[in-house]
Design an enzyme around this catalytic site. Structure first.
Site, mmCIF file in Angstrom:
data_model
loop_
_atom_site.group_PDB
_atom_site.id
_atom_site.type_symbol
_atom_site.label_atom_id
_atom_site.label_comp_id
_atom_site.label_asym_id
_atom_site.label_seq_id
_atom_site.Cartn_x
_atom_site.Cartn_y
_atom_site.Cartn_z
ATOM 1 C CB SER A 38 -35.013 16.735 -10.868
ATOM 2 O OG SER A 38 -35.619 15.599 -11.446
ATOM 3 C CB SER A 92 4.214 15.449 -24.787
ATOM 4 O OG SER A 92 5.391 16.109 -25.193
ATOM 5 C CD GLU A 129 -25.387 16.322 -5.195
ATOM 6 O OE1 GLU A 129 -26.298 16.052 -4.411
ATOM 7 O OE2 GLU A 129 -25.550 16.331 -6.428
ATOM 8 C CE LYS A 188 -34.259 15.544 -6.230
ATOM 9 N NZ LYS A 188 -33.713 14.941 -5.022
ATOM 10 C CG HIS A 236 -19.883 10.118 17.012
ATOM 11 N ND1 HIS A 236 -18.944 9.132 16.816
ATOM 12 C CD2 HIS A 236 -19.517 10.762 18.153
ATOM 13 C CE1 HIS A 236 -18.059 9.158 17.810
ATOM 14 N NE2 HIS A 236 -18.380 10.151 18.629
ATOM 15 C CG ASN A 282 -31.114 17.821 -7.337
ATOM 16 O OD1 ASN A 282 -31.786 17.554 -6.336
ATOM 17 N ND2 ASN A 282 -31.395 17.341 -8.538
ATOM 18 C CG ASN A 305 16.477 14.999 -20.837
ATOM 19 O OD1 ASN A 305 15.513 14.918 -21.605
ATOM 20 N ND2 ASN A 305 17.429 14.087 -20.779
HETATM 21 N N1 ARG Z 1 8.334 15.843 -23.930
HETATM 22 C C1 ARG Z 1 9.368 15.434 -23.035
HETATM 23 C C2 ARG Z 1 8.805 15.374 -21.593
HETATM 24 O O1 ARG Z 1 7.782 15.881 -21.385
HETATM 25 C C3 ARG Z 1 10.499 16.407 -23.064
HETATM 26 C C4 ARG Z 1 11.820 15.823 -22.676
HETATM 27 C C5 ARG Z 1 12.175 14.747 -23.635
HETATM 28 N N2 ARG Z 1 13.504 14.326 -23.523
HETATM 29 C C6 ARG Z 1 13.906 13.191 -24.101
HETATM 30 N N3 ARG Z 1 15.137 12.924 -24.022
HETATM 31 N N4 ARG Z 1 13.086 12.398 -24.701
HETATM 32 O O2 ARG Z 1 9.386 14.821 -20.685
#
Ligand code: ARG
Length: 461
Positions: free
Chosen positions: A279, A25, A292, A285, A158, A287, A112
């Site tokens: 445009s 991640s 939008e 135009k 309306h 726009n 965690n």
């Molecule tokens: N990258 C993980 C998340 O975003 C961090 C926590 C990961 N914990 C684990 N036990 N895999 O949730």
């Protein structure tokens, strides 16, 4: 810095290269680095205060983390996919930087509770930034509402002309929508600003930690009550996304009106060139791309809300890797809502009103028909009878292709003999709006009073 996995002890085989990239991640969660480091510093100080680290270890950790933060800010930090996420990248870099003491930082915590803490710290700041952006837009609306407090336009139901209103009143309707959005964010923050740190992996930790001290250092309202709940639930993120979706829903409605009003058919307003594009084929135009695009962006934000709800649905306690998927929708919500609000706050003051066109449109569509009915009621008619009489008068106008105010007194008296010449006061647009003279009504003096109350409300917060 070594790419050795911090959890590799029990593994014999290396991670499959694709799995490594797939599960990482770091490409997106590196954006949490500042909060990750702040959380780690608070944790290290707490560990030292509780006698789990000595002072030299604490100082080495804090110093090392600060150095890493500077390196990241200077763009000189090497993020490694092999180290999976922001947490392990920073922890690894710390150990590379300060050696042995770095390996003690993770005592009494888990990724965690760490990630849940980071997101909450980050979101708390973003909520404040969003509230400031809304405030800026609200001030812009107050200014334009005051300028146009007596500008008459048709009010619609309306999308058909209903009754005359003032443009200032319309702007104040937008103001109120945004005021609730800002309040919703503040309310959401009450539940964001609770500290999960100390929940560790799921059950808490065997070390004598002081969660109150951590919470106090990080500016959290209090430590969370239940370790399982703390590491698992992302309801605060869902709640935030719902607030974000409502903001975008409101901005999409405002955008839609700006688009309609700036069309050649309505021509109520002119958007500044800076917020429009041309445009490539049609030279004439101009726009309204910006409103939008914002109207379109509301779709992706609603999507993020549904993503997060679905992500959380049916997850057993406690932490599951599913939750790593919370970040991208959340980040995207913040980026796009912030951008949309910023652009709106810049676009609104640059709107010019084509007052003559608004007025001319209000003259069409029998906008003062209700005023005539109310007049007949003041003369002793019941509202239902008056409604019927005015309906007939309108039918006559349709035949003659004229407005109610253009019928002669005699013609009007044919529908109700008691009508006097003062009727023309209520049939004028000015008379019509001025008569809605109560709190929440469209009379220009009421709009001005509403603006004044709104300004007080904003400064008292
Ligand atoms: N990258 C993980 C998340 O975003 C961090 C926590 C990961 N914990 C684990 N036990 N895999 O949730």
């Amino acid at each position: 810095m070594s790419d050795k996995k911090l959890w590799s002890g029990r593994f014999n085989q290396p991670t499959d290269a694709f799995v490594e990239a797939f599960t990482a991640s770091v490409e997106f969660d590196q954006r949490l680095y500042r909060y990750d480091i702040a959380g780690s510093i608070a944790h290290a100080r707490m560990l030292a205060r509780s006698g789990i680290l000595n002072e030299q270890e604490r100082d080495a950790i804090v110093g090392g983390l600060e150095k890493i933060r500077e390196r990241i800010e200077a763009g000189a930090f090497d993020w490694s996919i092999a180290l999976e996420d922001v947490h392990m990248n920073i922890e690894s870099a710390l150990t590379a930087e300060i050696g042995y003491a770095g390996k003690k930082l993770h005592t009494g915590r888990s990724r965690n509770d760490q990630v849940a803490t980071d997101i909450r710290l980050w979101l708390r700041d973003e909520i404040e930034a969003l509230r400031q952006s809304i405030l800026k837009l609200q001030h812009a609306l107050l200014d334009i509402a005051l300028r146009e407090a007596a500008t008459i336009m048709p009010g619609f139901t309306h999308l058909q002309t209903a009754q005359p209103i003032t443009f200032g009143h319309h702007m104040m309707a937008w103001f109120e929508m945004l005021d609730r959005d800002r309040e919703r964010l503040a309310d959401c923050n009450k539940r964001v600003n609770i500290m999960p740190l100390g929940a560790a992996a799921l059950a808490g930790t065997t070390y004598p930690i002081d969660r109150h001290y951590c919470a106090q250092q990080l500016g959290f309202e209090r430590p969370s009550e239940n370790s399982l709940d703390s590491v698992s639930d992302r309801d605060f993120a869902i709640e935030f996304s719902a607030a974000a979706a409502l903001i975008m829903m409101h901005l999409s409605r405002m955008s839609e009106e700006l688009i309609i009003w700036s069309s050649a058919q309505f021509a109520f307003i002119e958007l500044s060139d800076s917020f429009c594009t041309g445009s490539s084929i049609m030279p004439q135009k101009k726009n309204p791309d910006v409103p939008e695009l914002i109207r379109g962006k509301s779709g992706r934000i609603f999507g993020h809300l549904i993503s997060l709800l679905t992500l959380m649905k049916s997850q057993p306690l406690a932490y599951n890797k599913d939750n790593q998927e919370d970040k991208e929708p959340l980040f995207d919500c913040v980026d796009n809502v912030k951008g949309s609000l910023k652009i709106f706050a810049d676009m609104i003051p640059a709107i010019s009103c084509r007052r003559d066109n608004m007025r001319a449109a209000a003259m069409k569509g029998f906008a003062t028909a209700t005023d005539l009915a109310d007049y007949l009621v003041r003369q002793g008619s019941t509202f239902r009878d008056a409604h019927e009489i005015v309906g007939k008068a309108v039918a006559r106008c349709v035949e003659k292709a004229c407005d109610l105010s253009e019928l002669s007194l005699q013609e009007l008296q044919a529908f109700s003999p008691g009508i006097g010449k003062e009727v023309f006061d209520v049939l004028t647009l000015e008379g019509s709006v001025a008569a809605r003279n109560h709190i929440g009504g469209t009379a220009p003096n009421q709009v001005r009073a509403a603006i004044e109350r709104a300004r007080k409300r904003l400064t008292n917060q």
